[in-house]
Design a protein around this motif. Sequence first.
Motif, PDB file in Angstrom:
ATOM      1  N   GLU A 131       1.329  -1.335  -0.299  1.00 40.14           N
ATOM      2  CA  GLU A 131      -0.111   0.324  -0.175  1.00 40.14           C
ATOM      3  C   GLU A 131       1.306   0.790  -0.090  1.00 40.14           C
ATOM      4  O   GLU A 131       1.977   1.254   0.244  1.00 40.14           O
ATOM      5  N   HIS A 132      -0.130   2.148  -0.231  1.00 39.08           N
ATOM      6  CA  HIS A 132       1.293   3.779  -0.572  1.00 39.08           C
ATOM      7  C   HIS A 132       2.132   3.910   0.388  1.00 39.08           C
ATOM      8  O   HIS A 132       3.415   4.144  -0.213  1.00 39.08           O
ATOM      9  N   ASN A 133       1.692   3.707   1.680  1.00 41.49           N
ATOM     10  CA  ASN A 133       3.579   3.804   2.791  1.00 41.49           C
ATOM     11  C   ASN A 133       3.404   3.161   3.829  1.00 41.49           C
ATOM     12  O   ASN A 133       3.982   3.417   4.490  1.00 41.49           O
ATOM     13  N   SER A 134       2.453   2.152   3.268  1.00 36.91           N
ATOM     14  CA  SER A 134       3.190   0.743   4.711  1.00 36.91           C
ATOM     15  C   SER A 134       3.294  -0.805   3.677  1.00 36.91           C
ATOM     16  O   SER A 134       2.456  -0.663   2.653  1.00 36.91           O
ATOM     17  N   SER A 195      10.156   0.612  -1.664  1.00 37.27           N
ATOM     18  CA  SER A 195      10.572   1.537  -1.061  1.00 37.27           C
ATOM     19  C   SER A 195      11.143   1.909   0.471  1.00 37.27           C
ATOM     20  O   SER A 195      10.026   1.892   1.244  1.00 37.27           O
ATOM     21  N   GLN A 198       8.530   3.028   3.027  1.00 32.94           N
ATOM     22  CA  GLN A 198       6.729   2.108   3.398  1.00 32.94           C
ATOM     23  C   GLN A 198       7.356   0.780   4.645  1.00 32.94           C
ATOM     24  O   GLN A 198       6.759   0.331   4.897  1.00 32.94           O
ATOM     25  N   ASN A 240      11.470   9.849   4.459  1.00 28.75           N
ATOM     26  CA  ASN A 240      11.682   9.206   3.594  1.00 28.75           C
ATOM     27  C   ASN A 240      12.372   7.963   3.945  1.00 28.75           C
ATOM     28  O   ASN A 240      12.093   6.444   3.337  1.00 28.75           O
TER      29      ASN A 240
END
Length: 258
Positions: A131-134, A195, A198, A240
Amino acid sequence: MPLKLKHSELKIFLDEKVHLYNNPKFIESDPIQVPHQFSKKEDIEIAGFLTATIAWGNRKSIIKNAHRMMELLDHSPFEFVMQHKDSDLETLQAFVHRTFNGNDFTQFIKSLQHVYNIHGGLEAVFAKYVEHNSLQKSIHEFKKVFFEVPHLERTKKHVSDPLKNSAAKRINMYLRWMVRHDNAGVDFGIWKSLSPAQLSCPLDVHSGNVARKLGLLKRKQNDGKALAELDKNLRQLDINDPVKYDFALFGLGIFEGF
């Protein structure tokens, strides 16, 4: 009582601790030394996954037993996973680390073979469900994929599920190893499809206690809700690369008795 530090002071303090502990000397006393024996991507990620799986309890014992695992896999984990015969698996039966035994080890080898044969490897599974940030949903879906093959029910407890409110410390640590790359020489950064933004911090007794003292965590239990709270606060320090602060929290807890 939490320390009263301004946001800017806390960031400076923690950045200094990251710099102190995030360097090759850290490897000597950490389980990450086990995958550092290897240079091939698949060997690193399998050695890392197996090592992280048994990373609870006494650190010396974790490191010793993770090296023993590599011996049993003929120091070629990927080749063993992909090409083993049933008779090869019999040698794994003697392995034990706390509640992780030879049956669990055998199951992990079969499940890993399935992940590489059917799903394109470990990185591909985690990347598919991000998912976007996880990566917490990725971990949940990974567990389902990992146990698609016939398996012992007892072995399932060795892969955490954050969607069942687990902090999933070991698997979050493993993901840090695979995804973070900062030229410090500790984390591998070989999974380019994901990334560092995440990642979630490996939350355990030590990092949790330090986080509470620093006012980064209020929740008492080290569970999935606590992890979400800690993640949110670490992202405010560095959106980040929030889990670089794992080095600071861990170092303060283990090496400084903070």
